[in-house]
Design an enzyme around this catalytic site. Structure first.
Site, mmCIF file in Angstrom:
data_model
loop_
_atom_site.group_PDB
_atom_site.id
_atom_site.type_symbol
_atom_site.label_atom_id
_atom_site.label_comp_id
_atom_site.label_asym_id
_atom_site.label_seq_id
_atom_site.Cartn_x
_atom_site.Cartn_y
_atom_site.Cartn_z
ATOM 1 N N CYS A 117 0.829 -1.206 0.000
ATOM 2 C CA CYS A 117 0.000 0.000 0.000
ATOM 3 C C CYS A 117 0.866 1.260 0.000
ATOM 4 O O CYS A 117 1.482 1.585 1.025
ATOM 5 C CB CYS A 117 -0.908 -0.022 1.224
ATOM 6 S SG CYS A 117 -1.859 1.482 1.446
ATOM 7 N N CYS A 120 -0.343 4.074 2.396
ATOM 8 C CA CYS A 120 -0.017 3.847 3.814
ATOM 9 C C CYS A 120 1.480 4.018 4.069
ATOM 10 O O CYS A 120 1.875 4.678 5.026
ATOM 11 C CB CYS A 120 -0.407 2.438 4.247
ATOM 12 S SG CYS A 120 -1.880 1.780 3.465
ATOM 13 N N ASP A 121 2.327 3.403 3.241
ATOM 14 C CA ASP A 121 3.764 3.311 3.563
ATOM 15 C C ASP A 121 4.655 4.184 2.688
ATOM 16 O O ASP A 121 5.830 4.368 3.014
ATOM 17 C CB ASP A 121 4.223 1.849 3.436
ATOM 18 C CG ASP A 121 3.447 0.942 4.381
ATOM 19 O OD1 ASP A 121 3.079 1.421 5.471
ATOM 20 O OD2 ASP A 121 3.199 -0.220 4.026
#
Ligand code: NAP
Length: 290
Positions: A117, A120-121
């Protein structure tokens, strides 16, 4: 959320069970630009709108982790960590999760350089070099997100042609810091504490190359969350339904990414949910009055 809205509006006593928060895979999407009427919105914001709409319609949403759905003739029993629930009809809309690549190092370096993701990261990779594995919509969407954060993005794809839609392809080909490595797979992910290299294999020549890299983002398809329900499924676990969204067990319906379909999109999940709710109503009426 759509099944809930349609079921409540059709006069059904409706309960939506949700494991965590109403979000799903789309909430990790930075931008959604193909939902009619809303030209551009983040996935999280879109889901918030769905949730507010459902709640305002009167949908009761409760937190519970479902471990099994049992069909006992006309009754369906839903077993959860919050106890058992009984219903005449159940709509399974449990979505899917990213598939694992299944190479050495993937599990070892999960959250230590391996991710599924970019939203997200991605922010952890400012100014660094990353690879994206896959050639579908998810891979190219997230390669584009990463190209605004990382200094360099390599898209490693097993063929010489992308599966992603042409709008995404055009954007990615136009980005100066995205490079495509065609006909290539990741054979191994290596490092000490964190990922620091991958072994790539050219599938045409079998040539192996070691490449220094800071992060590996994997997008090789989706795997449905359907283990809790015992109905006919494809080999990959997607629930087989008819065009009324009914599974092989009467009164158990499926909608969205957990269902066998030709397209996994918000717009098709919404459509499935509406059809499933109306079909569930028809089923309940037939059970009650036939
Ligand atoms: P996908 O469409 O199934 O694509 C998976 C990609 O990974 C393919 O390019 C595939 O290669 C490659 N792949 C599969 N197994 C592999 C392996 N073992 N090693 C290397 N490569 C492998 O999956 P997705 O991109 O996650 O998309 C899932 C669904 O969500 C699709 O229906 C997609 O349209 C939808 N989606 C839509 C959007 C959007 O509309 N913006 C965004 C994200 C996802 P091949 O091409 O050779 O098969």
């Amino acid at each position: 959320m759509t099944a809930g809205i349609y079921a409540v509006r059709d006069g059904l006593d409706t309960l939506v069970l949700e494991k965590n928060v109403v979000a799903g895979q789309i909430s990790t999407a930075d931008r959604v630009e193909n939902y009619p009427g809303i030209p551009s919105i983040s996935g999280m914001e879109l889901m918030q709108k769905f949730k507010v709409h459902a709640e305002n319609t009167g949908v009761n949403i409760q937190n519970a982790d479902v471990s099994a759905v049992r069909a006992e003739s006309d009754r369906k029993v839903v077993i959860t960590d919050e106890g058992e629930f009984e219903a005449l009809a159940v709509i399974v809309a449990t979505g899917a999760n990213p598939k694992r690549l299944g190479v050495p190092g993937e599990n070892q370096f999960m959250t230590k350089g391996v991710s599924y993701c970019a939203t997200c990261d991605g922010p952890f990779y400012g100014g660094q070099e990353v690879i994206v594995v896959g050639g579908g919509d998810s891979a190219i969407t997230d390669a584009l997100i990463l190209s605004d954060i990382a200094s360099k993005v390599y898209v490693v794809h097993r063929r010489d042609e992308l599966r992603a839609c042409s709008v995404l392809q055009k954007r990615a080909f136009g980005k100066g810091n995205i490079t495509f490595i065609w006909d290539t797979v990741v054979q191994e992910i290596k490092g000490e504490e964190l990922v620091d290299k991958v072994i790539l294999k050219n599938v045409k020549t079998d040539e192996l190359t070691e490449m220094k890299i800071d992060g590996v983002f994997i997008y090789v398809g989706i795997s449905p969350n359907t283990s809790m329900v015992d109905v006919e499924k494809t080999d990959a676990g997607f629930i087989v339904t008819d065009d009324r969204m009914e599974s092989s067990v009467s009164g158990i319906f499926a909608a969205g990414d957990c269902r066998r379909t030709s397209m996994w999109q918000v717009v098709t999940a919404v459509s499935d949910g509406a059809v499933a709710a109306i079909s569930a109503h028809e089923y309940i009426t037939s059970v009650k009055y036939d």
